[in-house]
Design a protein around this motif. Structure first.
Motif, mmCIF file in Angstrom:
data_model
loop_
_atom_site.group_PDB
_atom_site.id
_atom_site.type_symbol
_atom_site.label_atom_id
_atom_site.label_comp_id
_atom_site.label_asym_id
_atom_site.label_seq_id
_atom_site.Cartn_x
_atom_site.Cartn_y
_atom_site.Cartn_z
ATOM 1 N N ARG A 1 13.382 -40.246 24.960
ATOM 2 C CA ARG A 1 13.907 -41.102 26.022
ATOM 3 C C ARG A 1 13.206 -42.453 26.087
ATOM 4 N NH1 ARG A 1 15.403 -37.835 31.306
ATOM 5 N NH2 ARG A 1 16.375 -39.855 31.588
ATOM 6 N N HIS A 2 12.033 -42.546 25.477
ATOM 7 C CA HIS A 2 11.304 -43.816 25.597
ATOM 8 C C HIS A 2 11.084 -44.524 24.260
ATOM 9 C CE1 HIS A 2 10.423 -43.532 29.929
ATOM 10 N NE2 HIS A 2 10.495 -42.238 29.702
ATOM 11 N N ALA A 3 10.650 -43.782 23.243
ATOM 12 C CA ALA A 3 10.371 -44.444 21.963
ATOM 13 C C ALA A 3 11.652 -44.659 21.158
ATOM 14 C CB ALA A 3 9.370 -43.622 21.154
ATOM 15 N N PRO B 1 14.947 -45.026 21.922
ATOM 16 C CA PRO B 1 15.825 -46.154 22.259
ATOM 17 C C PRO B 1 15.295 -47.494 21.734
ATOM 18 C CG PRO B 1 15.576 -44.734 24.154
ATOM 19 C CD PRO B 1 14.613 -44.223 23.114
ATOM 20 N N ASN B 2 13.980 -47.635 21.714
ATOM 21 C CA ASN B 2 13.418 -48.868 21.170
ATOM 22 C C ASN B 2 13.531 -48.906 19.653
ATOM 23 O OD1 ASN B 2 11.848 -50.658 23.243
ATOM 24 N ND2 ASN B 2 11.664 -48.561 23.934
#
Lengths: 313, 333
Positions: free
Chosen positions: A226-228, A230-231
């Motif tokens: 959910r955090h790494a 998408p980047n």
């Protein structure tokens, strides 16, 4: 709303660029092909009498002055008329669009399979920068990336079509025919994409916002997905779009191995036969599609990264 | 409104990190700290003193391969070092919240503010999406963010540094943790915004939580913290009521920090830097960690002093304290 407006702005601007590009491609191709020799002489063959050549010249309008021919050509291209195939005697654009479907579909299948395999593999590898599984995975990717596509294709044919007779290996006859070409193309793309995703995820995992997420109780899986990720998808999207352009024009070898009635095969055959109208139509369509994919990627970038949304295209 | 309940107790916390050339580096050495509900403890030290390591250790986020952590970290009476990783993880964000230094890089650039807040609420509280959204809005309101409805949809790059730090604080507070750790929360901000953020932290913490404010800025500590711990090279060298420590420091290092800081309540004089450099990781370290830079050091300092009570509720770790210790029993005799 913000998103839609931004996307509309990009597409409008891109459409203008596309028209300029197509005009330039058409002009360039027209003069390049004229430079390469007298089409009428090529058509008529080496043993042709001068009268035959003259007849052909008149038939294809090649007796008019060059500027006249050029503007006539431009007008025809405007209506997607590239003339008759010199070999098949049918409209060149029809021959191209007929083949386009199976190449596009093959490319789409290969890219979908690639994304489905490579993004999880890359995320999994990228989240373990120090572990042994990462080193093993990297070695596997390195080896796979070093294998040329045609070797994988031939191995797959030998194994699945010849030894076990599970799958057809020639032409496009039914759903099963898609399997081997798709696998062959994906085998080339998966390591590439997995590596990019892994590198981007590893980089993102070192960012401060991952620490913030963890300080809020995120599990490792949540932090990655959910955090790494998408980047990391920004880089992956860029790679996928360049690979799509490659699949349109460069899947030639794979199409050749599997006798796939596709676009790449048609392009090679037409070049060998000096079938200029087909080559012109094919290049024109390729340019348009590659451009469309790039514009689509720009839109995707803005969907993924809010920072780009308000920038000018 | 300082309660008596201890929300965070750190006992003999020692963190050893492996060095790349072999050997170990003691990042924290037998640290003892208590934080009571409604109280803010200031943790003051220079870069590399181990103050950030301490906050990460409390969160269980040191994440260095080969580290060795011993001692006790009790969050609301529960020793987290003995917990399974997943049980400890569930306390992060719910029992202990963290505000990091840099709000520019600490928020995920591709996630909206609302989605970050809602994610954290839903992780720790069994709430449906609509209720979580209300909780998130309240959190934004409670940290003084104007038009919170619009900010929910905003992305970090659309907010100013001060607003982002407010979002970080909202994120740390949203599940009502009992302990807040703020690691240099105002260092990356303008001076005017700094004061606002400190006021906000003080107000939010006085409510219900205890906090550790990590800073290198004595002025910030003086303004916000009831108690102060001065850390040098992983060791607590002085600890006590903020006003007392700053007015009557016993440890030469604390005095050095005071002399090196600009003051407005005294005639302007030269700022006096502490001579020398802090030791590097891997340097041989025995005895008092400060002795290589200390004007008062002698042979006695080759042995590590104990953290002794030099005045009521005032501890210092020095063989040669700057003033005579007042024995807590003096009055009784």
């Amino acid at each position: 709303m913000n998103r839609l407006k931004a996307i509309g702005r990009i597409l409008g601007r891109r459409l203008g660029e596309l028209l300029i590009l197509l005009f330039a491609i058409t002009t360039l191709l027209f003069f390049l092909l004229r430079l390469s020799g007298d089409p009428a002489a090529v058509l008529a063959g080496e043993q042709a009498a001068p009268e035959q050549v003259a007849a052909i010249r008149a038939l294809y309008g090649l007796d008019a002055p060059l500027p006249v021919q050029y503007f006539r050509h431009l007008r025809n291209v405007l209506f997607l008329d590239f003339g008759q195939s010199l070999h098949a005697g049918r409209p060149a654009i029809d021959m191209v669009t007929e083949r386009l479907g199976s190449t596009l579909m093959l490319g789409l299948f290969a890219l979908t399979l690639t994304a489905v395999l490579a993004i999880p593999i890359g995320a999994w590898l990228g989240a373990r920068p120090d572990a042994r599984s990462r080193r093993v995975g990297n070695a596997a990717i390195f080896i796979l990336q070093g294998l040329p596509g045609y070797i994988v294709g031939l191995l797959l044919i030998e194994l699945l079509a010849v030894q076990f007779r599970l799958l057809p290996s020639i032409g496009n006859r039914g759903a099963l025919s898609w399997v081997l070409p798709t696998l062959t193309l994906a085998s080339f793309l998966v390591p590439k994409l997995a590596r990019v995703v892994a590198a981007n995820v590893t980089e993102a995992m070192r960012e401060d916002f991952i620490r913030t997420a963890r300080a809020n109780g995120a599990t490792t899986a949540e932090a990655v997905l959910r955090h790494a990720l998408p980047n990391a998808l920004l880089g992956a999207t860029a790679l996928i779009s360049t690979q799509f352009a490659f699949l349109l024009s460069g899947a030639v070898i794979t199409e050749w191995i599997f006798a796939w009635p596709g676009f790449g095969q048609l392009l090679i055959q037409s070049l060998q036969r000096l079938d200029f109208p087909v080559v012109q139509a094919a290049v024109f369509v390729t340019a348009g599609l590659v451009f469309a994919v790039n514009a689509g990627t720009d839109v995707l970038f803005r969907l993924i990264d809010p920072r780009l949304r308000n920038q000018r295209a | 409104m300082t309660g008596t309940e201890t929300v965070l107790a750190i006992e003999d916390l020692t963190v050893d990190l492996p060095l790349s050339g072999g050997g170990r580096f003691r990042a924290l050495d037998r640290v003892n700290l208590q934080v009571r509900r409604g109280e803010i403890l200031g943790l003051v030290g220079e870069s590399g003193s181990g103050k950030s390591m301490l906050s990460l250790a409390v969160l269980g986020l040191t994440g260095i391969a080969g580290e060795r952590i011993t001692g006790r970290i009790a969050l609301l009476g529960e020793d987290v070092l003995g917990l399974s990783p997943s049980a400890w993880r569930r306390l992060r964000g719910s029992a202990v919240g963290m505000v990091f230094q840099d709000p520019m890089t600490g928020l995920n650039p591709v996630r909206s503010i609302g989605s970050l807040l809602v994610e954290s609420v839903r992780r720790h509280q069994r709430l449906d999406r609509a209720t979580s959204k209300t909780v998130a809005l309240d959190a934004l309101r409670s940290v003084g963010i104007p038009s919170p409805e619009a900010r929910m949809k905003a992305y970090p790059h659309q907010l100013s540094g001060g607003l982002r730090q407010r979002v970080m604080i909202a994120l740390a507070l949203i599940n009502r943790p009992s302990v807040i750790i703020a690691d240099e929360p105002t260092t990356a901000l303008d001076a005017t915004i700094q004061a606002q953020i400190l006021d906000l932290l003080r107000a939010r913490l006085a409510d219900r939580a205890g906090g550790i404010l990590i800073t290198h800025d004595l002025g910030v500590a003086a303004e916000v913290c009831q108690r102060l711990a001065v850390i040098y090279q992983g060791t607590i060298v002085e600890q006590g009521q903020t006003a007392e420590v700053l007015a009557w420091p016993y440890h030469p290092y604390t005095q050095g920090l005071l002399d090196a800081a600009p003051r407005f309540d005294r005639p302007r004089g030269r700022l006096v830097p502490i001579p020398g450099q802090p030791p590097q990781p891997g340097d041989r370290r025995e005895g008092c960690p400060f002795r290589s830079r200390c004007a008062h050091a002698d042979e006695a300092c080759a042995a590590l002093p104990v953290l002794a009570e030099v005045a009521p509720d005032h501890l210092a770790r020095c063989w040669h304290p700057l003033r005579a210790a007042t024995s807590p029993f003096e009055d009784a005799v």
